[in-house]
Design a protein around this motif. Sequence first.
Motif, PDB file in Angstrom:
ATOM      1  N   CYS A  57       5.497   8.314 -10.277  1.00 30.91           N
ATOM      2  CA  CYS A  57       4.597   8.411  -9.139  1.00 30.91           C
ATOM      3  C   CYS A  57       3.367   7.581  -9.513  1.00 30.91           C
ATOM      4  N   ILE A  58       3.148   6.486  -8.770  1.00 33.17           N
ATOM      5  CA  ILE A  58       2.143   5.494  -9.163  1.00 33.17           C
ATOM      6  C   ILE A  58       1.199   5.222  -7.991  1.00 33.17           C
ATOM      7  N   ILE A  59      -0.098   5.159  -8.269  1.00 35.22           N
ATOM      8  CA  ILE A  59      -1.004   4.607  -7.261  1.00 35.22           C
ATOM      9  C   ILE A  59      -1.785   3.458  -7.880  1.00 35.22           C
ATOM     10  N   GLY A  60      -2.189   2.534  -7.032  1.00 42.63           N
ATOM     11  CA  GLY A  60      -2.986   1.419  -7.502  1.00 42.63           C
ATOM     12  C   GLY A  60      -3.998   1.034  -6.458  1.00 42.63           C
ATOM     13  N   ALA A  61      -5.192   0.646  -6.923  1.00 35.36           N
ATOM     14  CA  ALA A  61      -6.202   0.186  -5.981  1.00 35.36           C
ATOM     15  C   ALA A  61      -5.918  -1.272  -5.655  1.00 35.36           C
ATOM     16  N   ASP A  62      -4.797  -1.466  -4.982  1.00 32.08           N
ATOM     17  CA  ASP A  62      -4.378  -2.764  -4.468  1.00 32.08           C
ATOM     18  C   ASP A  62      -3.228  -2.473  -3.514  1.00 32.08           C
ATOM     19  N   SER A  63      -3.280  -3.062  -2.343  1.00 24.64           N
ATOM     20  CA  SER A  63      -2.309  -2.671  -1.315  1.00 24.64           C
ATOM     21  C   SER A  63      -0.867  -2.993  -1.701  1.00 24.64           C
ATOM     22  N   HIS A  64      -0.664  -4.003  -2.559  1.00 24.04           N
ATOM     23  CA  HIS A  64       0.702  -4.379  -2.926  1.00 24.04           C
ATOM     24  C   HIS A  64       1.284  -3.566  -4.083  1.00 24.04           C
ATOM     25  N   LEU A 102      11.736  -6.824  -5.986  1.00 24.60           N
ATOM     26  CA  LEU A 102      10.282  -6.681  -6.128  1.00 24.60           C
ATOM     27  C   LEU A 102       9.561  -7.340  -4.946  1.00 24.60           C
ATOM     28  N   THR A 103      10.073  -8.507  -4.536  1.00 26.29           N
ATOM     29  CA  THR A 103       9.492  -9.221  -3.395  1.00 26.29           C
ATOM     30  C   THR A 103       9.586  -8.382  -2.120  1.00 26.29           C
ATOM     31  N   MET A 104      10.725  -7.753  -1.914  1.00 25.63           N
ATOM     32  CA  MET A 104      10.919  -6.957  -0.696  1.00 25.63           C
ATOM     33  C   MET A 104       9.982  -5.755  -0.661  1.00 25.63           C
ATOM     34  N   CYS A 105       9.947  -5.008  -1.760  1.00 24.41           N
ATOM     35  CA  CYS A 105       9.100  -3.807  -1.778  1.00 24.41           C
ATOM     36  C   CYS A 105       7.623  -4.189  -1.711  1.00 24.41           C
ATOM     37  N   ASN A 106       7.278  -5.335  -2.307  1.00 21.53           N
ATOM     38  CA  ASN A 106       5.916  -5.853  -2.265  1.00 21.53           C
ATOM     39  C   ASN A 106       5.391  -5.933  -0.832  1.00 21.53           C
ATOM     40  N   MET A 107       6.258  -6.372   0.076  1.00 30.24           N
ATOM     41  CA  MET A 107       5.806  -6.618   1.451  1.00 30.24           C
ATOM     42  C   MET A 107       6.034  -5.439   2.396  1.00 30.24           C
ATOM     43  N   ALA A 108       6.431  -4.274   1.865  1.00 28.26           N
ATOM     44  CA  ALA A 108       6.557  -3.086   2.721  1.00 28.26           C
ATOM     45  C   ALA A 108       5.225  -2.792   3.413  1.00 28.26           C
ATOM     46  N   ILE A 109       4.133  -3.033   2.691  1.00 28.73           N
ATOM     47  CA  ILE A 109       2.795  -2.810   3.267  1.00 28.73           C
ATOM     48  C   ILE A 109       2.553  -3.688   4.500  1.00 28.73           C
ATOM     49  N   GLY A 150       3.459 -19.141  -5.566  1.00 32.68           N
ATOM     50  CA  GLY A 150       2.916 -18.200  -6.541  1.00 32.68           C
ATOM     51  C   GLY A 150       2.757 -16.827  -5.931  1.00 32.68           C
ATOM     52  N   SER A 151       1.864 -16.001  -6.518  1.00 31.71           N
ATOM     53  CA  SER A 151       1.490 -14.657  -6.035  1.00 31.71           C
ATOM     54  C   SER A 151       2.429 -13.551  -6.516  1.00 31.71           C
ATOM     55  N   CYS A 152       2.025 -12.299  -6.222  1.00 29.51           N
ATOM     56  CA  CYS A 152       2.844 -11.140  -6.611  1.00 29.51           C
ATOM     57  C   CYS A 152       4.115 -11.069  -5.778  1.00 29.51           C
ATOM     58  N   THR A 153       4.186 -11.873  -4.723  1.00 35.00           N
ATOM     59  CA  THR A 153       5.402 -11.900  -3.913  1.00 35.00           C
ATOM     60  C   THR A 153       6.431 -12.870  -4.505  1.00 35.00           C
TER      61      THR A 153
END
Lengths: 425, 168
Positions: free
Chosen positions: A118-125, A212-219, A300-303
């Motif tokens: 269970c993880i939270i991060g102060a970043d929307s992605h 990872l790319t797919m879940c990244n863009m769920a937001i 580039g990017s987290c995506t």
Amino acid sequence: MGYTITEKILLKHSNNKEIAPNDLIFVKLDFILANDITAPLAIKEFKKIGVKRVFDTERIALVPDHSTPNKDIKSAQQSKEMREFAREQGIKYYYEVGRVGIEHALLPEEGLTLPGDCIIGADSHTCTYGALGAFSTGVGSTDLAYAMAFGEIWLKVPESLKFVYYGKLPKWVGGKDLILYTIGKIGVDGARYMAMEFTGEVIKNLPMSDRLTMCNMAIEAGAKNGIIEPDEITLEYIKPRAKRGYELFYSDKDANYKEVYEWDVSNLEPMVAFPHLPSNVYPVSEAVNKNITLDQVYIGSCTNGRLEDLRIAAKILKGHKVNPNLRLIITPATPNIYMQALKEGLIEIFLSAGATITPPSCGPCLGGHLGVLAEGERALSTTNRNFVGRMGHPKSEVYLANPAVAAASAILGRIAAPWEVEVKE
Amino acid sequence: MMIFEGKAIKYGDNIDTDVIIPARYLNTTDPKELAEHCMEDLDPHFKEKVKEKNILVVGENFGCGSSREHAPIAIKASGINCIIAKSFARIFYRNAINIGLPIIELPEAVDKIKEGDVLKIDFTEGVVENLTTGEKFKTKPFPPLIQEIINKGGLINFAIEKARGEGL
């Protein structure tokens, strides 16, 4: 009634005996993170609470990846606050420039975000880690301050949406296209407050980088989290990396979904999102017909800044030159990816083509530094957002696509399909 | 009692955090500095308008995008007392509650409210009254936990009490 994987993970981390969508619960956190934009605010709030120490020095990552190497004096001040806090508190996972990577590529690579977490991060992605079978979601700085103090957070249990993808993906089509297609179908608020669970034969065959790319863009569909059940591909990724124990969760057969979407994606084309929403998507052959010339291409990017993405770009760019009318900027997402790209000769291909390589950074994606757009300029980018002013001037435009489309477009100087470029082996 | 009265300033759907406070200003956490640039990419006259209109009325999915808490902070510091939306993006919703910026989801009210209408909002009861037209709209009040956070003035006050209680 059974539980979805999201519900199971939340239940396990709460003190509740049972849970249902829309319940407000407190959950214990396995890992939390913040970056150089959100951490300074979180630290300021943390200091007000009156707690002397953070809840656990080994379950917090502070990642200065947005404005570093620092672009101006104010950013340098912010980084300094973060660095000093990390030292003073003894936070184990603080990454100094030179070792820092884009957080959502770096932490999975480091084995810090694991299945069942269970993880939270102060970043929307932060929703990226759902690809590993974790519950993870983005929050703000005050939430992170609270989490640093107590190791827990309040959450509303989300309803779940299930997305089932059938068929076999055509060449040049990957996770980025699946998620753009999905957002195009349901809209930028189609999953608001909800969990997006991705499954089906296409997902089961999908490499981790694409997951990872797919879940990244769920937001980008408004979702609280994206999630994929762990399998062999997950374990293959996790086993050599994991820094802690982990647990595998799966959805029950009789779990309850608000909606189930089933799509055959055998004929899916690479997708391009036009300004100014990620839902404004066209198949690349339609996009090509609109003859959109470009001033900049960004890979580039987290995506899409992972090694697999760079390999795709290099395959297309090899033996070609970047169009003289545009700039191609490439960002390996972590030092490890950078090193590997160097060893495999990808960096040489990029430099020979006329691209510039930046250090690992979130800068270009949010118009921070290393590639800000001027008034009237148009960029095609492998990032996740194309809002007004996202990469610079409010009168600039951002188009989103996968690395193959980006590389082909960089060569032709306009939005292009990968099959328009000769692949030189 | 959480009751606000003021004039409406109105915008549309999917207003994202990049236009609420662009990334080029995220090298500070100072509310006053952030307020200087609030909404400037959406409406260059926002700063002038909030001098007399202090209730923000917006469409679907307000605050979508980034987790930057700088967005609700900028709105609050610019003089906006509260926000009525058709819907909020979830991180923005959390952030607003956590920093003590009152918000309410009431799509029917948003449809009817025009820029400049005088509004009265009762957060405890979940009622929006349009004093210009005489219309009244009601929504469900917040769940108890969220009410508790709001009544304490935000999550940090809630946390301070918790820390004292646990003797941390």
